[in-house]
Design a protein around this motif. Structure first.
Motif, mmCIF file in Angstrom:
data_model
loop_
_atom_site.group_PDB
_atom_site.id
_atom_site.type_symbol
_atom_site.label_atom_id
_atom_site.label_comp_id
_atom_site.label_asym_id
_atom_site.label_seq_id
_atom_site.Cartn_x
_atom_site.Cartn_y
_atom_site.Cartn_z
ATOM 1 N N LEU A 34 -3.679 -6.430 48.337
ATOM 2 C CA LEU A 34 -4.536 -7.538 47.908
ATOM 3 C C LEU A 34 -6.000 -7.119 47.931
ATOM 4 C CD1 LEU A 34 -4.767 -10.470 46.997
ATOM 5 C CD2 LEU A 34 -4.760 -11.140 49.414
ATOM 6 N N GLU A 35 -6.382 -6.360 48.935
ATOM 7 C CA GLU A 35 -7.768 -5.899 49.044
ATOM 8 C C GLU A 35 -8.140 -4.990 47.865
ATOM 9 O OE1 GLU A 35 -11.153 -6.662 50.382
ATOM 10 O OE2 GLU A 35 -9.444 -7.560 51.395
ATOM 11 N N GLU A 36 -7.228 -4.107 47.471
ATOM 12 C CA GLU A 36 -7.478 -3.228 46.319
ATOM 13 C C GLU A 36 -7.579 -4.028 45.022
ATOM 14 O OE1 GLU A 36 -5.336 0.986 47.493
ATOM 15 O OE2 GLU A 36 -4.050 -0.747 47.047
ATOM 16 N N LYS A 37 -6.772 -5.067 44.904
ATOM 17 C CA LYS A 37 -6.825 -5.927 43.713
ATOM 18 C C LYS A 37 -8.149 -6.671 43.653
ATOM 19 C CE LYS A 37 -1.855 -6.363 43.498
ATOM 20 N NZ LYS A 37 -0.684 -7.171 43.819
ATOM 21 N N LYS A 38 -8.646 -7.122 44.808
ATOM 22 C CA LYS A 38 -9.948 -7.795 44.851
ATOM 23 C C LYS A 38 -11.065 -6.823 44.471
ATOM 24 C CE LYS A 38 -8.849 -11.483 48.096
ATOM 25 N NZ LYS A 38 -9.127 -12.104 49.400
ATOM 26 N N GLN A 39 -10.968 -5.579 44.910
ATOM 27 C CA GLN A 39 -11.964 -4.570 44.535
ATOM 28 C C GLN A 39 -11.918 -4.315 43.030
ATOM 29 O OE1 GLN A 39 -11.146 -1.155 46.992
ATOM 30 N NE2 GLN A 39 -12.238 -1.998 48.758
ATOM 31 N N GLN A 40 -10.723 -4.231 42.470
ATOM 32 C CA GLN A 40 -10.570 -4.043 41.024
ATOM 33 C C GLN A 40 -11.196 -5.222 40.274
ATOM 34 O OE1 GLN A 40 -6.483 -3.500 39.780
ATOM 35 N NE2 GLN A 40 -6.958 -4.091 37.676
ATOM 36 N N PHE A 41 -10.957 -6.436 40.756
ATOM 37 C CA PHE A 41 -11.513 -7.645 40.158
ATOM 38 C C PHE A 41 -13.035 -7.602 40.167
ATOM 39 C CE2 PHE A 41 -13.139 -11.996 40.728
ATOM 40 C CZ PHE A 41 -12.561 -12.652 39.657
ATOM 41 N N GLU A 42 -13.610 -7.166 41.279
ATOM 42 C CA GLU A 42 -15.066 -7.156 41.455
ATOM 43 C C GLU A 42 -15.738 -5.916 40.867
ATOM 44 O OE1 GLU A 42 -15.411 -7.682 45.663
ATOM 45 O OE2 GLU A 42 -14.771 -9.774 45.570
ATOM 46 N N SER A 43 -14.955 -4.968 40.381
ATOM 47 C CA SER A 43 -15.554 -3.734 39.856
ATOM 48 C C SER A 43 -16.206 -3.937 38.482
ATOM 49 C CB SER A 43 -14.515 -2.617 39.790
ATOM 50 O OG SER A 43 -13.512 -2.906 38.838
ATOM 51 N N PHE A 44 -16.004 -5.091 37.865
ATOM 52 C CA PHE A 44 -16.611 -5.428 36.583
ATOM 53 C C PHE A 44 -17.513 -6.642 36.761
ATOM 54 C CE2 PHE A 44 -12.889 -3.094 35.256
ATOM 55 C CZ PHE A 44 -13.288 -2.425 34.111
ATOM 56 N N PHE A 45 -18.528 -6.702 35.924
ATOM 57 C CA PHE A 45 -19.438 -7.846 35.881
ATOM 58 C C PHE A 45 -18.674 -9.083 35.440
ATOM 59 C CE2 PHE A 45 -22.166 -10.384 33.018
ATOM 60 C CZ PHE A 45 -23.087 -10.834 33.947
ATOM 61 N N LEU A 46 -18.934 -10.223 36.091
ATOM 62 C CA LEU A 46 -18.359 -11.515 35.701
ATOM 63 C C LEU A 46 -19.481 -12.389 35.161
ATOM 64 C CD1 LEU A 46 -16.027 -12.590 38.648
ATOM 65 C CD2 LEU A 46 -15.345 -12.244 36.298
ATOM 66 N N ILE A 47 -19.270 -13.003 34.018
ATOM 67 C CA ILE A 47 -20.269 -13.911 33.453
ATOM 68 C C ILE A 47 -19.781 -15.344 33.667
ATOM 69 C CG2 ILE A 47 -19.275 -13.826 31.117
ATOM 70 C CD1 ILE A 47 -22.965 -13.978 31.478
ATOM 71 N N LYS A 48 -20.676 -16.180 34.108
ATOM 72 C CA LYS A 48 -20.355 -17.597 34.271
ATOM 73 C C LYS A 48 -20.525 -18.249 32.908
ATOM 74 C CE LYS A 48 -21.484 -21.636 37.006
ATOM 75 N NZ LYS A 48 -22.302 -22.184 38.088
ATOM 76 N N HIS A 49 -19.394 -18.636 32.309
ATOM 77 C CA HIS A 49 -19.418 -19.227 30.970
ATOM 78 C C HIS A 49 -18.100 -19.971 30.758
ATOM 79 C CE1 HIS A 49 -20.623 -19.631 26.780
ATOM 80 N NE2 HIS A 49 -19.392 -19.298 26.446
ATOM 81 N N PRO A 50 -18.155 -21.255 30.445
ATOM 82 C CA PRO A 50 -16.902 -21.978 30.200
ATOM 83 C C PRO A 50 -16.188 -21.389 28.984
ATOM 84 C CG PRO A 50 -18.812 -23.367 29.719
ATOM 85 C CD PRO A 50 -19.333 -22.085 30.262
ATOM 86 N N THR A 51 -14.928 -21.054 29.176
ATOM 87 C CA THR A 51 -14.155 -20.398 28.134
ATOM 88 C C THR A 51 -12.762 -21.004 28.098
ATOM 89 O OG1 THR A 51 -15.374 -18.357 28.563
ATOM 90 C CG2 THR A 51 -13.337 -18.145 27.320
ATOM 91 N N LYS A 52 -12.294 -21.299 26.889
ATOM 92 C CA LYS A 52 -10.957 -21.874 26.728
ATOM 93 C C LYS A 52 -9.904 -20.788 26.958
ATOM 94 C CE LYS A 52 -10.082 -23.426 22.653
ATOM 95 N NZ LYS A 52 -9.803 -24.120 21.408
ATOM 96 N N VAL A 53 -8.914 -21.128 27.787
ATOM 97 C CA VAL A 53 -7.800 -20.212 28.040
ATOM 98 C C VAL A 53 -6.499 -20.993 28.005
ATOM 99 C CG1 VAL A 53 -9.164 -18.620 29.471
ATOM 100 C CG2 VAL A 53 -7.896 -20.451 30.571
ATOM 101 N N ASN A 54 -5.427 -20.287 27.773
ATOM 102 C CA ASN A 54 -4.076 -20.797 28.004
ATOM 103 C C ASN A 54 -3.547 -19.979 29.160
ATOM 104 O OD1 ASN A 54 -2.700 -21.453 24.670
ATOM 105 N ND2 ASN A 54 -4.313 -22.475 25.769
ATOM 106 N N ILE A 55 -2.958 -20.655 30.117
ATOM 107 C CA ILE A 55 -2.453 -19.931 31.277
ATOM 108 C C ILE A 55 -1.146 -20.565 31.726
ATOM 109 C CG2 ILE A 55 -3.794 -21.260 32.956
ATOM 110 C CD1 ILE A 55 -4.277 -18.440 34.317
ATOM 111 N N SER A 56 -0.180 -19.717 32.011
ATOM 112 C CA SER A 56 1.092 -20.219 32.535
ATOM 113 C C SER A 56 1.636 -19.213 33.531
ATOM 114 C CB SER A 56 2.089 -20.478 31.407
ATOM 115 O OG SER A 56 2.316 -19.309 30.666
#
Length: 190
Positions: free
Chosen positions: A4-26
């Motif tokens: 889980l810690e490695e996955k969090k590092q992978q998640f944080e290794s890229f810039f995240l932009i705060k922007h409302p975006t339409k998604v479909n998720i299931s």
């Protein structure tokens, strides 16, 4: 399998932009996370497969013309207009992939993952099929992601998902889109 810690590092290794975006998720069967990239690409909805290819072709086709100077400026403008027409048609096709019952709003996105607002909790470790609709880029991304964090804010659940299966060109498109939005936000704040 990454921790889980490695996955969090992978998640944080890229810039995240705060922007409302339409998604479909299931939420899907966790066995999908075990498939190879070849299997993932084979099973990917066709509209998503060709969407990023069209975007890539456009950028590669115009790049050499831009360096040829002013003589070809009108041709480049014409080709950009033609590319825009294709983008608009592709947007129309991709909108058909938007399923209302799976619709959610992403609060942030980037090349490593996405943060989605849910009305119900999602278990950390759950695997999700994600469709990200980037209207300003006339593009959409299909990927698989895993829930790595859950936070409750104002009676909503903000779930951070790290991409587990995403094509390189789609990840690059997300990075470019986040940079375009950041530039636009910076211009507006001046």
């Amino acid at each position: 399998m990454n921790s889980l810690e490695e996955k969090k590092q992978q998640f944080e290794s890229f810039f995240l932009i705060k922007h409302p975006t339409k998604v479909n998720i299931s939420i899907v069967d966790s066995k999908l996370a075990l498939q190879t990239m070849d299997e993932f690409e084979r099973d990917m909805p066709y509209a998503f497969r060709i969407a990023s290819e069209l975007s890539e072709i456009e950028s590669q086709a115009l790049k050499p013309l831009r360096s040829m100077g002013e003589k070809l400026e009108e041709l480049v403008n014409y080709l950009q207009l033609q590319a825009r027409k294709i983008d608009l048609m592709m947007s129309y096709i991709l909108i058909k992939e938007d399923e209302e019952e799976k619709r959610a709003e992403a609060l942030k996105f980037g090349g490593g993952g996405i943060v989605v607002s849910h009305s119900k909790p999602v278990e950390v470790g759950a695997v999700a099929e994600v469709k990200i609709f980037l209207e300003q880029e006339a593009a959409a991304i299909y990927c698989l992601a895993e829930a790595i964090e859950l936070e409750v804010i104002d009676d909503l659940y903000q779930v951070s998902y790290v991409y587990t299966h995403i094509r390189d060109q789609d990840q690059e498109l997300l990075v470019r889109a986040s940079l375009h939005l950041q530039t636009s936000q910076l211009r507006k704040s001046r």
